[in-house]
Design a protein around this motif. Structure first.
Motif, PDB file in Angstrom:
ATOM      1  N   ALA A  65      -4.265  -2.231   1.320  1.00  8.60           N
ATOM      2  CA  ALA A  65      -4.465  -2.288   0.696  1.00  8.60           C
ATOM      3  C   ALA A  65      -3.724  -1.917  -0.690  1.00  8.60           C
ATOM      4  O   ALA A  65      -2.821  -1.489  -0.201  1.00  8.60           O
ATOM      5  CB  ALA A  65      -5.660  -1.369   1.417  1.00  8.60           C
ATOM      6  N   GLY A  66      -3.906  -2.128  -1.747  1.00 12.34           N
ATOM      7  CA  GLY A  66      -3.228  -1.907  -2.972  1.00 12.34           C
ATOM      8  C   GLY A  66      -2.040  -1.732  -2.939  1.00 12.34           C
ATOM      9  O   GLY A  66      -1.566  -2.905  -2.804  1.00 12.34           O
ATOM     10  N   THR A  67      -1.114  -0.827  -4.486  1.00 11.22           N
ATOM     11  CA  THR A  67      -0.417  -1.445  -4.897  1.00 11.22           C
ATOM     12  C   THR A  67       0.487  -0.387  -4.930  1.00 11.22           C
ATOM     13  O   THR A  67       0.023   0.913  -4.662  1.00 11.22           O
ATOM     14  CB  THR A  67       0.045  -1.971  -6.152  1.00 11.22           C
ATOM     15  OG1 THR A  67      -0.494  -1.667  -6.942  1.00 11.22           O
ATOM     16  CG2 THR A  67      -0.559  -3.457  -5.305  1.00 11.22           C
ATOM     17  N   THR A  68       1.332   0.106  -5.381  1.00  8.85           N
ATOM     18  CA  THR A  68       2.096   1.548  -4.871  1.00  8.85           C
ATOM     19  C   THR A  68       2.686   1.623  -6.342  1.00  8.85           C
ATOM     20  O   THR A  68       3.844   0.937  -6.543  1.00  8.85           O
ATOM     21  CB  THR A  68       2.737   2.190  -4.099  1.00  8.85           C
ATOM     22  OG1 THR A  68       2.062   1.867  -3.338  1.00  8.85           O
ATOM     23  CG2 THR A  68       3.176   3.551  -3.841  1.00  8.85           C
ATOM     24  N   GLY A  69       3.201   2.036  -7.874  1.00  9.97           N
ATOM     25  CA  GLY A  69       3.951   2.453  -8.783  1.00  9.97           C
ATOM     26  C   GLY A  69       4.344   3.801  -8.154  1.00  9.97           C
ATOM     27  O   GLY A  69       3.918   4.582  -7.643  1.00  9.97           O
ATOM     28  N   SER A  92       0.861  -1.253  -0.232  1.00 11.83           N
ATOM     29  CA  SER A  92      -0.133  -0.160  -0.136  1.00 11.83           C
ATOM     30  C   SER A  92       1.185   1.155   0.184  1.00 11.83           C
ATOM     31  O   SER A  92       2.416   1.387   0.672  1.00 11.83           O
ATOM     32  CB  SER A  92      -0.794   0.170   1.158  1.00 11.83           C
ATOM     33  OG  SER A  92      -0.428   0.237   1.972  1.00 11.83           O
ATOM     34  N   PHE A  93       0.064   2.416   0.161  1.00  9.50           N
ATOM     35  CA  PHE A  93       0.905   3.485  -0.289  1.00  9.50           C
ATOM     36  C   PHE A  93       1.721   4.201   0.737  1.00  9.50           C
ATOM     37  O   PHE A  93       2.895   4.654   0.784  1.00  9.50           O
ATOM     38  CB  PHE A  93       0.161   4.850  -0.664  1.00  9.50           C
ATOM     39  CG  PHE A  93       0.470   5.793  -1.115  1.00  9.50           C
ATOM     40  CD1 PHE A  93       1.922   6.240  -1.520  1.00  9.50           C
ATOM     41  CD2 PHE A  93      -0.043   7.102  -0.043  1.00  9.50           C
ATOM     42  CE1 PHE A  93       2.104   7.825  -1.995  1.00  9.50           C
ATOM     43  CE2 PHE A  93       0.942   8.318  -0.278  1.00  9.50           C
ATOM     44  CZ  PHE A  93       1.437   8.567  -0.881  1.00  9.50           C
ATOM     45  N   PRO A  94       0.705   3.619   2.168  1.00  5.81           N
ATOM     46  CA  PRO A  94       1.341   4.125   3.545  1.00  5.81           C
ATOM     47  C   PRO A  94       2.688   3.442   3.495  1.00  5.81           C
ATOM     48  O   PRO A  94       2.967   4.070   4.389  1.00  5.81           O
ATOM     49  CB  PRO A  94       0.411   3.755   4.753  1.00  5.81           C
ATOM     50  CG  PRO A  94      -1.325   4.657   3.260  1.00  5.81           C
ATOM     51  CD  PRO A  94      -0.592   3.056   2.556  1.00  5.81           C
ATOM     52  N   ALA A  95       2.402   2.001   3.526  1.00  7.29           N
ATOM     53  CA  ALA A  95       3.621   1.432   3.379  1.00  7.29           C
ATOM     54  C   ALA A  95       4.847   1.639   3.055  1.00  7.29           C
ATOM     55  O   ALA A  95       6.029   1.712   3.553  1.00  7.29           O
ATOM     56  CB  ALA A  95       3.324  -0.198   3.134  1.00  7.29           C
ATOM     57  N   VAL A  96       4.976   1.668   1.552  1.00  7.23           N
ATOM     58  CA  VAL A  96       5.445   2.074   0.608  1.00  7.23           C
ATOM     59  C   VAL A  96       6.496   4.079   1.111  1.00  7.23           C
ATOM     60  O   VAL A  96       7.326   4.320   1.570  1.00  7.23           O
ATOM     61  CB  VAL A  96       5.392   2.441  -0.625  1.00  7.23           C
ATOM     62  CG1 VAL A  96       6.399   3.025  -1.558  1.00  7.23           C
ATOM     63  CG2 VAL A  96       5.241   0.999  -1.425  1.00  7.23           C
TER      64      VAL A  96
END
Length: 239
Positions: free
Chosen positions: A137-141, A14-18
């Protein structure tokens, strides 16, 4: 002379994790050359965006191919091409819109090669997950663009026109440099830097994956424990 390098990648996190991993990425097993990281300034602007200014101190080594192009007056007391260098990093995060933009640039050796790296991270959440900001949740590009600019040829020519002493040094290297135009020297250094950057970006990506996996399996405590172990391995337990 300017040369560009660009790449794109998607993290399965997820964006917060990245974004958290980005700020906790040093040290990791792929970044043993990073000696220290300090926050110079951090603030939240009127739009609620977090802005951070950091400086990284790194152990660097000039490639042998570049060393052959440099006169001793440029190298100074550098032994074997090894030195310490500083990287200035700026970042802006918009949590609501789900993006982070960063820029890093070298503060040393800019007369030989200036390197500016820009990255844009973008949250990618499936429609059925809405605004779920959980770690899973989700992915981060991320899109990375690196710009190289060498002014070495210009500097050599300027010094030769300005100082007789430097003229003599240029003459000593005449046999080697005779076949090189100013643009040729610049292109050569930029090409070498581009190859090194491609390799370094691969290591940076692997380092981020290590931090993200620690975050997934052990949370923030797992990340901090991993950082402690990496620091001990890199610096022999020195703080």
């Amino acid at each position: 002379m300017v040369k560009f390098f660009d790449s794109s990648f998607t993290y399965d996190y997820s964006f917060p994790a990245v974004t958290l991993a980005y700020f906790l990425r040093y040290p990791n097993p792929y970044s043993t050359h990073v000696l220290s990281t300090d926050v110079i300034e951090r603030s939240i602007d009127s739009n609620g965006r977090l802005k951070t200014l950091r400086i990284h101190r790194k152990s660097s080594r000039l490639p042998p191919a570049v060393l052959k192009l440099l006169p001793q007056s440029v190298l100074g007391n550098i032994s074997g091409g090894r030195s310490e260098s500083y990287i200035l990093e700026t970042s802006t995060i918009d949590v609501k819109e789900g993006w982070m933009r960063t820029e890093s640039k070298n503060l040393d050796w800019t007369g030989i090669l200036s390197v500016v790296e820009k990255q844009e991270y973008q949250r990618r959440v499936p429609d059925d997950e809405g605004d779920d900001f959980s770690v899973a949740a989700g992915t981060t590009g991320v899109v990375t663009t690196v710009m190289f600019r060498s002014r070495l040829g210009d500097r050599l020519r300027a010094r030769a026109n300005r100082k007789d002493g430097v003229k003599e040094e240029v003459e000593e290297k005449k046999g080697f440099l005779a076949s090189w135009s100013t643009n040729g020297i610049q292109r050569s250094i930029e090409a070498i830097a581009s190859r090194r950057t491609e390799n370094q970006l691969g290591k940076s990506k692997e380092g981020m994956k290590v931090v993200l996996e620690r975050l997934r399996s052990g949370g923030l405590v797992g990340v901090l424990e991993g950082m402690r172990r990496d620091r001990e391995m890199a610096f022999g337990g020195e703080s």
